[in-house]
Design a protein around this motif. Structure first.
Motif, PDB file in Angstrom:
ATOM      1  N   ILE A   1       4.557   5.927  16.680  1.00 40.94           N
ATOM      2  CA  ILE A   1       3.647   4.897  16.757  1.00 40.94           C
ATOM      3  C   ILE A   1       2.274   5.573  17.383  1.00 40.94           C
ATOM      4  CG2 ILE A   1       4.003   4.411  19.142  1.00 40.94           C
ATOM      5  CD1 ILE A   1       3.649   2.106  16.113  1.00 40.94           C
ATOM      6  N   SER A   2       2.160   6.391  18.085  1.00 38.01           N
ATOM      7  CA  SER A   2       0.856   6.965  18.608  1.00 38.01           C
ATOM      8  C   SER A   2       0.122   7.841  17.458  1.00 38.01           C
ATOM      9  CB  SER A   2       1.015   8.211  19.648  1.00 38.01           C
ATOM     10  OG  SER A   2       1.786   7.560  20.664  1.00 38.01           O
TER      11      SER A   2
ATOM     12  N   VAL B   1      -4.468   7.542  13.346  1.00 39.31           N
ATOM     13  CA  VAL B   1      -4.818   7.879  12.052  1.00 39.31           C
ATOM     14  C   VAL B   1      -5.230   6.543  11.513  1.00 39.31           C
ATOM     15  CG1 VAL B   1      -4.429   8.691   9.655  1.00 39.31           C
ATOM     16  CG2 VAL B   1      -3.397   9.842  11.652  1.00 39.31           C
ATOM     17  N   ASN B   2      -4.781   5.509  11.963  1.00 41.78           N
ATOM     18  CA  ASN B   2      -5.111   4.123  11.160  1.00 41.78           C
ATOM     19  C   ASN B   2      -6.413   3.804  11.910  1.00 41.78           C
ATOM     20  OD1 ASN B   2      -3.945   2.289   9.269  1.00 41.78           O
ATOM     21  ND2 ASN B   2      -3.942   0.639  10.891  1.00 41.78           N
ATOM     22  N   ALA B   3      -6.794   4.036  13.063  1.00 44.23           N
ATOM     23  CA  ALA B   3      -7.880   3.525  13.703  1.00 44.23           C
ATOM     24  C   ALA B   3      -9.214   4.112  12.907  1.00 44.23           C
ATOM     25  CB  ALA B   3      -8.044   4.007  15.194  1.00 44.23           C
TER      26      ALA B   3
ATOM     27  N   VAL C   1     -11.262   6.454   6.197  1.00 42.41           N
ATOM     28  CA  VAL C   1     -10.478   6.838   5.115  1.00 42.41           C
ATOM     29  C   VAL C   1      -9.434   5.534   5.360  1.00 42.41           C
ATOM     30  CG1 VAL C   1      -8.378   8.118   4.357  1.00 42.41           C
ATOM     31  CG2 VAL C   1     -10.638   9.314   5.518  1.00 42.41           C
ATOM     32  N   ASN C   2      -9.056   5.127   4.095  1.00 43.98           N
ATOM     33  CA  ASN C   2      -8.072   3.912   4.180  1.00 43.98           C
ATOM     34  C   ASN C   2      -6.515   4.497   4.551  1.00 43.98           C
ATOM     35  OD1 ASN C   2      -9.277   1.349   3.579  1.00 43.98           O
ATOM     36  ND2 ASN C   2     -10.317   2.779   1.940  1.00 43.98           N
ATOM     37  N   THR C   3      -5.725   3.711   4.752  1.00 46.87           N
ATOM     38  CA  THR C   3      -4.207   4.044   4.913  1.00 46.87           C
ATOM     39  C   THR C   3      -3.616   2.907   3.983  1.00 46.87           C
ATOM     40  OG1 THR C   3      -4.041   2.375   6.822  1.00 46.87           O
ATOM     41  CG2 THR C   3      -4.674   4.749   7.296  1.00 46.87           C
ATOM     42  N   LEU C   4      -2.195   3.038   3.956  1.00 43.67           N
ATOM     43  CA  LEU C   4      -1.582   2.119   3.077  1.00 43.67           C
ATOM     44  C   LEU C   4      -1.637   0.894   3.535  1.00 43.67           C
ATOM     45  CD1 LEU C   4       1.875   3.025   1.368  1.00 43.67           C
ATOM     46  CD2 LEU C   4       1.341   0.759   2.040  1.00 43.67           C
TER      47      LEU C   4
END
Length: 222
Positions: A137-138, A143-145, A149-152
């Motif tokens: 989760i960390s 990365v999602n922050a 760059v887009n994530t899924l």
């Protein structure tokens, strides 16, 4: 007819050794903690299976619908980061294995008799699950922050209200990604509590060994 006079029964014959009472109390608490630990392990196992299923399905849909940049109507951007979703897949897989092993050792009578192995697995399983859930989760949030760059999850939720008649169904992918994320967040305290319960159970079992009732000696034959 003669009646044999029997003397009064001494109350000392019914006295209970305080060590026996202490041992019984310890065993009752140990059984309670073991039940709580098994329940938490079952919850963690079901959560891990759900996280793995939703995350793996999202990756599968991406692989089936992703095309090269040569296509003018590509559904996914060129700059794309799958690592957050992969982290959830890996983390949930470790959680599943750890808790499955823990439940097997808790239910198998043969393995329960091997106290050292049983206690070690009972403590190590939630520790491994907690570490895997926390790292996963960390990494996801780290990365999602990123706004570059887009994530899924970010891409599918951005287009979740787009009406689609075929895959990738961004609305469904967004819901799956969010469900996996929320369960992963919940999994961290669940594994932590399971770890604390397992540690308390191990400590209490060590204390209980000092109060194990002594086996009654066999009467000597005259």
């Amino acid at each position: 007819m003669s009646f044999e006079h029997k003397g009064p029964v001494s109350a000392s014959n019914f006295e209970i050794d305080p060590r026996d009472l202490t041992y019984q109390r310890h065993q009752a608490v140990i059984r309670f903690l073991n039940g709580v630990r098994v329940g938490l392990a079952s919850l963690a196992l079901l959560s891990g299976i759900t996280i793995l299923g939703t995350s793996a399905n999202a990756l599968l849909v991406y692989n089936n619908t992703h095309v090269s940049s040569d296509f003018h109507l590509a559904l996914w951007p060129d700059e794309f980061d799958l690592r957050p979703t992969v982290a959830l897949v890996v983390g949930s897989s470790i959680v599943i294995v750890a808790n499955l092993v823990s439940l097997i050792f808790s239910k198998a009578k043969v393995l329960q008799n091997r106290t050292l192995v049983h206690n070690s697995v009972a403590f190590l399983a939630p520790f491994v699950g907690f570490a895997a859930a926390l790292i996963g989760i960390s990494f996801f949030y780290a990365v999602n922050a990123s706004t570059m760059v887009n994530t899924l999850q970010s891409w599918s939720c951005q287009w979740r209200y787009t009406d689609m008649r075929m895959e990738p169904y961004f609305g469904t992918l967004c819901s799956q990604s969010e469900a996996a994320l929320y369960l992963s967040v919940i999994l961290v305290p669940v594994e932590f509590v399971a770890l604390m319960v397992a540690g308390g159970q191990m400590g209490l079992e060590r204390k209980a060994k000092a109060f194990v009732p002594a086996k009654p000696s066999s009467p000597a034959l005259s």
